[in-house]
Design a protein around this motif. Structure first.
Motif, short mmCIF file in Angstrom:
data_model
loop_
_atom_site.label_atom_id
_atom_site.label_comp_id
_atom_site.label_asym_id
_atom_site.label_seq_id
_atom_site.Cartn_x
_atom_site.Cartn_y
_atom_site.Cartn_z
N GLY A 145 0.85 -1.19 0.00
CA GLY A 145 0.00 0.00 0.00
C GLY A 145 0.88 1.24 0.00
N TYR A 146 0.40 2.32 -0.61
CA TYR A 146 1.21 3.53 -0.69
C TYR A 146 0.36 4.74 -0.29
CZ TYR A 146 4.18 7.23 -2.65
OH TYR A 146 4.96 8.35 -2.81
N THR A 147 0.75 5.40 0.80
CA THR A 147 0.09 6.63 1.24
C THR A 147 0.96 7.80 0.79
OG1 THR A 147 -0.66 5.40 3.18
CG2 THR A 147 -1.00 7.78 3.22
N ASP A 167 6.73 11.29 -7.85
CA ASP A 167 5.88 10.97 -6.69
C ASP A 167 6.17 9.58 -6.11
OD1 ASP A 167 4.58 13.39 -6.87
OD2 ASP A 167 3.08 12.61 -8.27
N TYR A 168 7.11 8.90 -6.70
CA TYR A 168 7.45 7.54 -6.25
C TYR A 168 6.22 6.63 -6.23
CZ TYR A 168 11.87 9.70 -5.27
OH TYR A 168 13.04 10.37 -5.42
N GLY A 169 5.39 6.79 -7.24
CA GLY A 169 4.21 5.94 -7.38
C GLY A 169 4.61 4.53 -7.83
N ASN A 206 2.21 10.87 2.86
CA ASN A 206 3.22 10.68 3.91
C ASN A 206 4.65 10.62 3.37
OD1 ASN A 206 1.11 10.56 5.62
ND2 ASN A 206 1.21 8.36 6.02
N CYS A 207 4.79 10.55 2.05
CA CYS A 207 6.11 10.34 1.44
C CYS A 207 6.98 11.60 1.60
CB CYS A 207 5.92 10.01 -0.04
SG CYS A 207 7.45 9.93 -0.96
N ILE A 208 8.22 11.40 2.02
CA ILE A 208 9.15 12.54 2.17
C ILE A 208 10.15 12.58 1.01
CG2 ILE A 208 8.94 12.70 4.69
CD1 ILE A 208 11.59 11.08 4.85
N ARG A 209 9.90 11.77 -0.01
CA ARG A 209 10.69 11.77 -1.26
C ARG A 209 12.18 11.52 -1.04
NH1 ARG A 209 6.12 14.07 -2.13
NH2 ARG A 209 5.21 14.26 -4.17
N CYS A 210 12.46 10.53 -0.23
CA CYS A 210 13.87 10.18 0.01
C CYS A 210 14.43 9.30 -1.10
CB CYS A 210 14.02 9.49 1.36
SG CYS A 210 13.27 7.84 1.40
N GLY A 211 13.56 8.63 -1.84
CA GLY A 211 13.99 7.81 -2.97
C GLY A 211 14.50 6.43 -2.62
N LYS A 212 14.48 6.08 -1.34
CA LYS A 212 15.03 4.77 -0.94
C LYS A 212 14.27 3.60 -1.56
CE LYS A 212 17.03 6.18 3.44
NZ LYS A 212 16.96 6.13 4.90
N CYS A 213 12.95 3.73 -1.65
CA CYS A 213 12.15 2.62 -2.17
C CYS A 213 12.48 2.34 -3.64
CB CYS A 213 10.65 2.91 -2.01
SG CYS A 213 10.13 4.48 -2.72
N ALA A 214 12.61 3.42 -4.43
CA ALA A 214 12.90 3.23 -5.86
C ALA A 214 14.27 2.57 -6.03
CB ALA A 214 12.85 4.57 -6.57
N VAL A 266 12.45 -0.43 3.64
CA VAL A 266 13.39 0.71 3.74
C VAL A 266 12.68 2.05 3.93
CG1 VAL A 266 15.20 -0.43 2.38
CG2 VAL A 266 13.52 1.03 1.22
N CYS A 267 11.38 2.09 3.77
CA CYS A 267 10.67 3.37 3.85
C CYS A 267 10.71 3.89 5.30
CB CYS A 267 9.22 3.21 3.39
SG CYS A 267 8.31 4.77 3.49
N PRO A 268 11.27 5.07 5.52
CA PRO A 268 11.44 5.53 6.91
C PRO A 268 10.16 6.04 7.55
CG PRO A 268 12.30 7.17 5.37
CD PRO A 268 11.87 6.01 4.55
N VAL A 269 9.12 6.28 6.74
CA VAL A 269 7.90 6.87 7.32
C VAL A 269 6.66 5.99 7.08
CG1 VAL A 269 8.71 9.25 7.21
CG2 VAL A 269 7.61 8.24 5.20
N GLN A 270 6.90 4.77 6.64
CA GLN A 270 5.81 3.81 6.39
C GLN A 270 4.80 4.32 5.36
OE1 GLN A 270 4.37 2.53 10.36
NE2 GLN A 270 5.39 0.64 9.80
N ALA A 271 5.27 5.17 4.45
CA ALA A 271 4.39 5.57 3.35
C ALA A 271 4.14 4.35 2.47
CB ALA A 271 5.03 6.69 2.54
N LYS A 272 5.14 3.52 2.33
CA LYS A 272 4.95 2.22 1.67
C LYS A 272 4.90 1.17 2.78
CE LYS A 272 6.14 3.12 -2.99
NZ LYS A 272 6.73 4.47 -3.01
N LYS A 273 3.86 0.40 2.74
CA LYS A 273 3.61 -0.55 3.83
C LYS A 273 2.99 -1.82 3.26
CE LYS A 273 1.39 -0.56 8.29
NZ LYS A 273 0.35 -0.01 9.11
#
Ligand code: SF4
Ligand code: SF4
Length: 298
Positions: free
Chosen positions: A48-50, A73-75, A53-61, A90-97
């Motif tokens: 899931g992606y909120t 938007d790291y969609g 909440n994303c801080i655009r750190c790019g870690k997920c990509a 790796v998402c530090p803010v649980q925007a991806k969960k």
């Protein structure tokens, strides 16, 4: 033996008597247009992606092995995602969960048994819903059997769209069955949920004669709430001696935001919920009925 769940809710007062722990099984064979738990539908674990909440750190990509995360938007490009969970890790803010996890019967029993005192004092217990519990019938059967061994009351919430064997296995140790009836006309049922209702109606006859059942109708404005359909539903339910009542559950739109979370569109966006006046009209209709079964607007 493990099962896949997507949530556990404690202290619930709405899905069976007393205070209950709800276990939500993942996976559903139907696709109701109004589904308020769309994250329950797919059988496997998904991400899931909120976005807010994303801080655009790019870690997920950077860690996605399938290049499924792209753009400013790291969609998520859902067709590429394999549900590996690396982005969520790796998402530090649980925007991806991740949505969904594997659990054993004993792990769930530990959580359910924590509230034994509440169950005893309120007449509550454990309710297994979903998703559709019958998709994981062997697991649910064992879970409810263990609840009974621990003297914890058991309840199943089911859409009943299942093969006979799966359905019977699912309800075997259920003290109460909450049985959804969405439309009595099979063609309309299919257009609203993706499946005809024949299998569902047949399964109602597979309930044990001494097994209490509450038939529940999610009332969706303009889709299944005609008095004709309600009358046919109540007549169907009234033939079962074990039926306690028919519950009418008015539509709410609380699940709408979840569609964006899982990258899907909500078909009923903008559909109005029932006004007080409409609820009063429903209450008057209920009061006018003379069937040998209680009808309750919940
Ligand atoms: S779950 Fe895996 S494949 Fe899917 S977006 Fe995240 S990292 Fe990529
Ligand atoms: S890791 Fe989380 S916060 Fe960072 S870009 Fe991805 S979704 Fe946004």
């Amino acid at each position: 033996m493990t099962g896949t769940i997507f949530d556990i809710q404690k202290y619930s007062l709405h899905d069976g008597p007393g205070i209950r722990t709800l276990v939500f099984m993942k996976g559903c064979p139907m696709r109701c247009r109004w589904c308020s738990n769309p994250e329950s539908q797919k059988t496997g674990v998904q991400v899931g992606y909120t976005q807010k909440n994303c801080i655009r750190c790019g870690k997920c990509a950077a860690v996605c092995p399938d290049r499924a995360i792209q753009g400013p938007d790291y969609g998520i490009i859902r067709e590429r995602c394999t549900g590996c969970s690396k982005c969520a890790a790796v998402c530090p803010v649980q925007a991806k969960k991740m949505i969904g996890s594997q659990v054993t019967v004993e792990e769930l029993m530990e959580i359910i048994a924590e509230d034994r005192l509440f169950y005893r004092n309120s007449g509550g217990g454990a309710t297994i819903g979903g998703g559709e519990p019958a998709l994981q019938s062997a697991f649910v059967n064992q879970l409810l059997k263990r609840c009974r061994q621990e003297s914890i009351s058991t309840c199943i919430e089911t859409c009943a769209f299942a093969e006979a064997e799966q359905f019977e296995e699912t309800i075997e140790y259920a003290d109460l069955v909450l049985f959804d009836l969405k439309h009595m006309n099979s063609a309309k049922h299919k257009s609203l949920t993706g499946a005809g209702n024949e299998k569902i109606l047949r399964n109602a006859y597979r309930l044990k004669k001494d097994q209490p059942v509450i038939f529940r109708v999610p009332l969706i404005p303009g889709l299944n709430d005609s008095f004709k359909n309600l009358e046919e539903t109540v007549l169907f339910a009234a033939q079962f001696e074990n039926a306690q009542r028919v519950e009418l559950l008015p539509y709410h739109s609380l699940g709408e935001s979840k569609y964006q979370w899982i990258g899907e569109d909500y078909e009923l966006s903008g559909l109005q919920t029932y006004s007080e006046e409409q609820k009063q009209e429903l209450s008057r209709w209920i009061a006018d009925q003379n069937y040998p079964i209680e009808i309750k607007l919940v």
